[in-house]
Design a protein around this motif. Structure first.
Motif, PDB file in Angstrom:
ATOM      1  N   VAL A 159      88.350 -66.602 -55.140  1.00 28.41           N
ATOM      2  CA  VAL A 159      88.938 -67.947 -55.232  1.00 28.41           C
ATOM      3  C   VAL A 159      87.924 -68.965 -55.729  1.00 28.41           C
ATOM      4  O   VAL A 159      88.229 -69.775 -56.613  1.00 28.41           O
ATOM      5  CB  VAL A 159      89.528 -68.380 -53.878  1.00 28.41           C
ATOM      6  N   LEU A 160      86.723 -68.970 -55.179  1.00 27.39           N
ATOM      7  CA  LEU A 160      85.679 -69.902 -55.607  1.00 27.39           C
ATOM      8  C   LEU A 160      84.545 -69.124 -56.249  1.00 27.39           C
ATOM      9  O   LEU A 160      83.894 -68.306 -55.605  1.00 27.39           O
ATOM     10  CB  LEU A 160      85.144 -70.715 -54.423  1.00 27.39           C
ATOM     11  N   SER A 161      84.312 -69.388 -57.524  1.00 26.23           N
ATOM     12  CA  SER A 161      83.248 -68.735 -58.270  1.00 26.23           C
ATOM     13  C   SER A 161      82.113 -69.726 -58.463  1.00 26.23           C
ATOM     14  O   SER A 161      82.260 -70.717 -59.187  1.00 26.23           O
ATOM     15  CB  SER A 161      83.769 -68.254 -59.635  1.00 26.23           C
ATOM     16  N   ILE A 162      80.983 -69.466 -57.816  1.00 28.40           N
ATOM     17  CA  ILE A 162      79.810 -70.345 -57.935  1.00 28.40           C
ATOM     18  C   ILE A 162      78.651 -69.501 -58.439  1.00 28.40           C
ATOM     19  O   ILE A 162      78.058 -68.727 -57.686  1.00 28.40           O
ATOM     20  CB  ILE A 162      79.445 -71.002 -56.585  1.00 28.40           C
ATOM     21  N   PRO A 163      78.323 -69.611 -59.724  1.00 22.78           N
ATOM     22  CA  PRO A 163      77.277 -68.777 -60.297  1.00 22.78           C
ATOM     23  C   PRO A 163      75.894 -69.116 -59.723  1.00 22.78           C
ATOM     24  O   PRO A 163      75.561 -70.289 -59.564  1.00 22.78           O
ATOM     25  CB  PRO A 163      77.330 -69.107 -61.793  1.00 22.78           C
ATOM     26  N   SER A 164      75.134 -68.087 -59.410  1.00 26.94           N
ATOM     27  CA  SER A 164      73.739 -68.136 -58.961  1.00 26.94           C
ATOM     28  C   SER A 164      73.611 -68.482 -57.482  1.00 26.94           C
ATOM     29  O   SER A 164      74.365 -69.308 -56.944  1.00 26.94           O
ATOM     30  CB  SER A 164      72.892 -69.106 -59.787  1.00 26.94           C
ATOM     31  N   VAL A 165      72.645 -67.845 -56.874  1.00 27.48           N
ATOM     32  CA  VAL A 165      72.382 -68.036 -55.443  1.00 27.48           C
ATOM     33  C   VAL A 165      71.989 -69.480 -55.160  1.00 27.48           C
ATOM     34  O   VAL A 165      72.403 -70.075 -54.162  1.00 27.48           O
ATOM     35  CB  VAL A 165      71.275 -67.068 -54.963  1.00 27.48           C
ATOM     36  N   LYS A 166      71.197 -70.066 -56.050  1.00 28.20           N
ATOM     37  CA  LYS A 166      70.714 -71.421 -55.793  1.00 28.20           C
ATOM     38  C   LYS A 166      71.863 -72.417 -55.724  1.00 28.20           C
ATOM     39  O   LYS A 166      71.856 -73.346 -54.904  1.00 28.20           O
ATOM     40  CB  LYS A 166      69.698 -71.851 -56.856  1.00 28.20           C
ATOM     41  N   TYR A 167      72.874 -72.225 -56.569  1.00 26.49           N
ATOM     42  CA  TYR A 167      73.992 -73.156 -56.551  1.00 26.49           C
ATOM     43  C   TYR A 167      74.985 -72.832 -55.438  1.00 26.49           C
ATOM     44  O   TYR A 167      75.660 -73.730 -54.936  1.00 26.49           O
ATOM     45  CB  TYR A 167      74.675 -73.208 -57.915  1.00 26.49           C
ATOM     46  N   ARG A 168      75.092 -71.560 -55.048  1.00 28.58           N
ATOM     47  CA  ARG A 168      75.915 -71.257 -53.879  1.00 28.58           C
ATOM     48  C   ARG A 168      75.319 -71.897 -52.638  1.00 28.58           C
ATOM     49  O   ARG A 168      76.042 -72.436 -51.792  1.00 28.58           O
ATOM     50  CB  ARG A 168      76.043 -69.737 -53.702  1.00 28.58           C
ATOM     51  N   THR A 169      73.987 -71.870 -52.549  1.00 32.86           N
ATOM     52  CA  THR A 169      73.314 -72.521 -51.425  1.00 32.86           C
ATOM     53  C   THR A 169      73.494 -74.027 -51.483  1.00 32.86           C
ATOM     54  O   THR A 169      73.813 -74.676 -50.477  1.00 32.86           O
ATOM     55  CB  THR A 169      71.814 -72.174 -51.437  1.00 32.86           C
ATOM     56  N   LEU A 173      65.627 -83.632 -65.210  1.00 32.21           N
ATOM     57  CA  LEU A 173      65.863 -82.505 -64.310  1.00 32.21           C
ATOM     58  C   LEU A 173      64.940 -81.342 -64.641  1.00 32.21           C
ATOM     59  O   LEU A 173      64.710 -81.042 -65.811  1.00 32.21           O
ATOM     60  CB  LEU A 173      67.315 -82.042 -64.407  1.00 32.21           C
ATOM     61  N   PRO A 174      64.413 -80.653 -63.615  1.00 36.41           N
ATOM     62  CA  PRO A 174      63.544 -79.498 -63.876  1.00 36.41           C
ATOM     63  C   PRO A 174      64.313 -78.367 -64.533  1.00 36.41           C
ATOM     64  O   PRO A 174      65.526 -78.229 -64.366  1.00 36.41           O
ATOM     65  CB  PRO A 174      63.060 -79.107 -62.469  1.00 36.41           C
ATOM     66  N   ARG A 175      63.581 -77.540 -65.277  1.00 34.91           N
ATOM     67  CA  ARG A 175      64.204 -76.454 -66.041  1.00 34.91           C
ATOM     68  C   ARG A 175      64.958 -75.488 -65.138  1.00 34.91           C
ATOM     69  O   ARG A 175      66.009 -74.967 -65.525  1.00 34.91           O
ATOM     70  CB  ARG A 175      63.124 -75.715 -66.824  1.00 34.91           C
ATOM     71  N   ILE A 176      64.459 -75.257 -63.942  1.00 35.20           N
ATOM     72  CA  ILE A 176      65.087 -74.297 -63.037  1.00 35.20           C
ATOM     73  C   ILE A 176      66.485 -74.725 -62.625  1.00 35.20           C
ATOM     74  O   ILE A 176      67.304 -73.932 -62.166  1.00 35.20           O
ATOM     75  CB  ILE A 176      64.197 -74.076 -61.786  1.00 35.20           C
ATOM     76  N   THR A 177      66.787 -76.019 -62.784  1.00 36.98           N
ATOM     77  CA  THR A 177      68.091 -76.551 -62.399  1.00 36.98           C
ATOM     78  C   THR A 177      69.207 -76.041 -63.298  1.00 36.98           C
ATOM     79  O   THR A 177      70.361 -75.931 -62.869  1.00 36.98           O
ATOM     80  CB  THR A 177      68.062 -78.097 -62.462  1.00 36.98           C
ATOM     81  N   TRP A 178      68.889 -75.711 -64.539  1.00 37.00           N
ATOM     82  CA  TRP A 178      69.910 -75.431 -65.536  1.00 37.00           C
ATOM     83  C   TRP A 178      70.326 -73.962 -65.558  1.00 37.00           C
ATOM     84  O   TRP A 178      69.509 -73.064 -65.372  1.00 37.00           O
ATOM     85  CB  TRP A 178      69.407 -75.831 -66.924  1.00 37.00           C
ATOM     86  N   LEU A 179      71.606 -73.749 -65.818  1.00 32.78           N
ATOM     87  CA  LEU A 179      72.143 -72.413 -66.046  1.00 32.78           C
ATOM     88  C   LEU A 179      72.550 -72.283 -67.511  1.00 32.78           C
ATOM     89  O   LEU A 179      72.902 -73.271 -68.150  1.00 32.78           O
ATOM     90  CB  LEU A 179      73.368 -72.159 -65.167  1.00 32.78           C
ATOM     91  N   LYS A 180      72.534 -71.062 -68.013  1.00 34.21           N
ATOM     92  CA  LYS A 180      72.955 -70.816 -69.389  1.00 34.21           C
ATOM     93  C   LYS A 180      74.453 -70.500 -69.416  1.00 34.21           C
ATOM     94  O   LYS A 180      74.961 -69.773 -68.558  1.00 34.21           O
ATOM     95  CB  LYS A 180      72.146 -69.679 -70.002  1.00 34.21           C
ATOM     96  N   ALA A 181      75.129 -71.034 -70.417  1.00 33.96           N
ATOM     97  CA  ALA A 181      76.581 -70.885 -70.516  1.00 33.96           C
ATOM     98  C   ALA A 181      77.039 -69.423 -70.504  1.00 33.96           C
ATOM     99  O   ALA A 181      78.019 -69.097 -69.826  1.00 33.96           O
ATOM    100  CB  ALA A 181      77.098 -71.609 -71.752  1.00 33.96           C
TER     101      ALA A 181
END
Length: 282
Positions: A220-230, A196-204
Motif C-alpha cells: 500500500v505504501l511504497s517508500i524507497p530507501s531505508v533512510k526515507y522509510r525512517t 541539501l547534501p548529496r546523500i539526501t537525493w534519490l535517483k529516479a
C-alpha cells in the motif's frame, strides 16, 4: 500484453515510469500537456522497445480534458491494467504570493485528477478482477510545507482508503512516497535545492523500480530507501509543533537564503585573482 496509462509522462518520474514499463513489455498510454514532447517521447520509446504507445494530450486541470482520460480508462477492448497517477508540479512562491487561480489549478491536477482517474480505473478493473493503481504521493505529505504538501497528504490517505476498499477484488492501490528525487521538478518550481547534501537525493530509476516492485506485490505504501522509510516514520509520529518548526514554508525560505549566500560566496571566490595577476592575464 499488459497496458499502462501514465500521466505526466514526458518528464521526471513519469518519463522514467514510461521507459521502465516499456522495458518490461507494457504497451503504453502516455498523458501530458505538452503534445510535441509527448509525441517525441512516444517515438523514442517505440524505436527502442517495440511496444504500442498511444498518446493522449490533456491538461488534467481542465475538466473536459480530464474526462477524456477517464473515458480512456474504461475502454473495454484496449484495456488499461495499470494506472500511474504521476502528473504534478510545484508553484513558485508561498501561499499568499501566488494567485488563488494558480492554487486551484494545481490542486485540480494533484488531487481532483487522482480522484477522478482512480474512480474510473478502479470501477473498470474491479469488473475484470484485475489491475493496479499507483498514485505518486510524497513524504512531503507528512510535513507542513504549504498546499503542495497538503495535497500529497490527501493522496496518501485517499490511496490507503482505496486499497482497503479494493481488498479481495483482485485490484490493488499503492501510494509512492519518495523523498528528494533527482528530476527537474524543483528547478521548474523555482526551488533552489543545492543546499541539501548529496546523500539526501534519490535517483529516479531506483525510485521507479522500487515503486513498480511494491505495486506488483500489492504494497500500500511504497517508500524507497531505508533512510526515507525512517524519516517517514519519524515525521509521522513526531510532535506536530516540531514538524511545523522544521518543515514550514519559512524553513524552506531560510534554506534557500543560505543557498543563495553560499552561491554568492562561491562566485566571489572564483572572481578573486592572485596578487601578481595583471588585468590582461584574466
Amino acid at each position: 500484453m499488459a497496458r499502462a496509462l501514465v500521466t505526466g509522462s514526458t518528464s521526471g518520474l513519469g518519463l522514467e515510469f514510461a521507459w521502465q514499463l516499456a522495458g518490461t513489455g507494457h504497451d503504453l498510454v502516455l498523458v501530458s500537456r505538452d503534445e510535441d514532447r509527448l509525441r517525441a517521447v512516444s517515438a523514442q520509446i517505440r524505436d527502442v522497445h517495440r511496444v504500442e504507445v498511444e498518446v493522449l494530450p490533456a491538461d488534467l486541470s481542465d475538466r473536459e480534458e480530464l474526462e477524456q482520460v477517464a473515458i480512456r480508462l474504461t475502454d473495454p477492448v484496449d484495456r488499461v491494467d495499470l494506472l500511474v497517477n504521476n502528473a504534478g508540479y510545484g508553484l513558485r512562491g508561498g501561499f499568499l504570493e501566488v494567485g488563488i487561480e494558480d492554487h486551484e489549478k494545481q490542486l485540480d491536477t494533484l488531487m481532483r485528477a487522482v480522484l477522478v482517474l482512480s474512480h474510473a480505473a478502479a470501477r473498470t478493473m474491479v469488473q475484470r478482477r484485475r489491475g493496479a493503481i499507483l498514485n505518486v504521493s510524497s513524504l512531503a505529505g507528512y510535513t507542513t510545507a504549504g498546499p503542495y504538501a497538503a495535497s500529497k497528504s490527501w493522496v496518501t490517505v485517499f490511496t490507503e482508503s482505496l486499497a482497503m476498499e479494493l481488498e479481495g477484488t483482485g485490484v490493488s492501490a499503492t501510494a509512492l512516497l519518495p523523498g528528494f528525487v533527482q528530476t527537474e521538478f524543483h528547478e521548474r518550481a523555482g526551488m533552489a535545492m543545492d543546499g541539501l547534501p548529496r546523500i539526501t537525493w534519490l535517483k529516479a530509476p531506483y525510485v521507479v523500480e522500487q515503486a513498480l516492485k511494491d505495486t506488483a506485490k500489492g504494497t500500500v505504501l511504497s517508500i524507497p530507501s531505508v533512510k526515507y522509510r525512517t524519516a517517514g516514520e519519524v515525521s509521522r509520529i513526531a510532535p506536530r509543533p516540531l514538524v511545523r518548526a522544521l518543515t514550514s514554508p519559512d524553513w524552506y525560505r531560510r534554506m534557500r537564503a543560505r543557498s543563495v549566500q553560499r552561491s554568492r560566496r562561491s562566485a566571489s571566490r572564483r572572481n578573486l585573482r592572485a596578487p601578481w595577476q595583471r588585468d590582461d592575464d584574466a
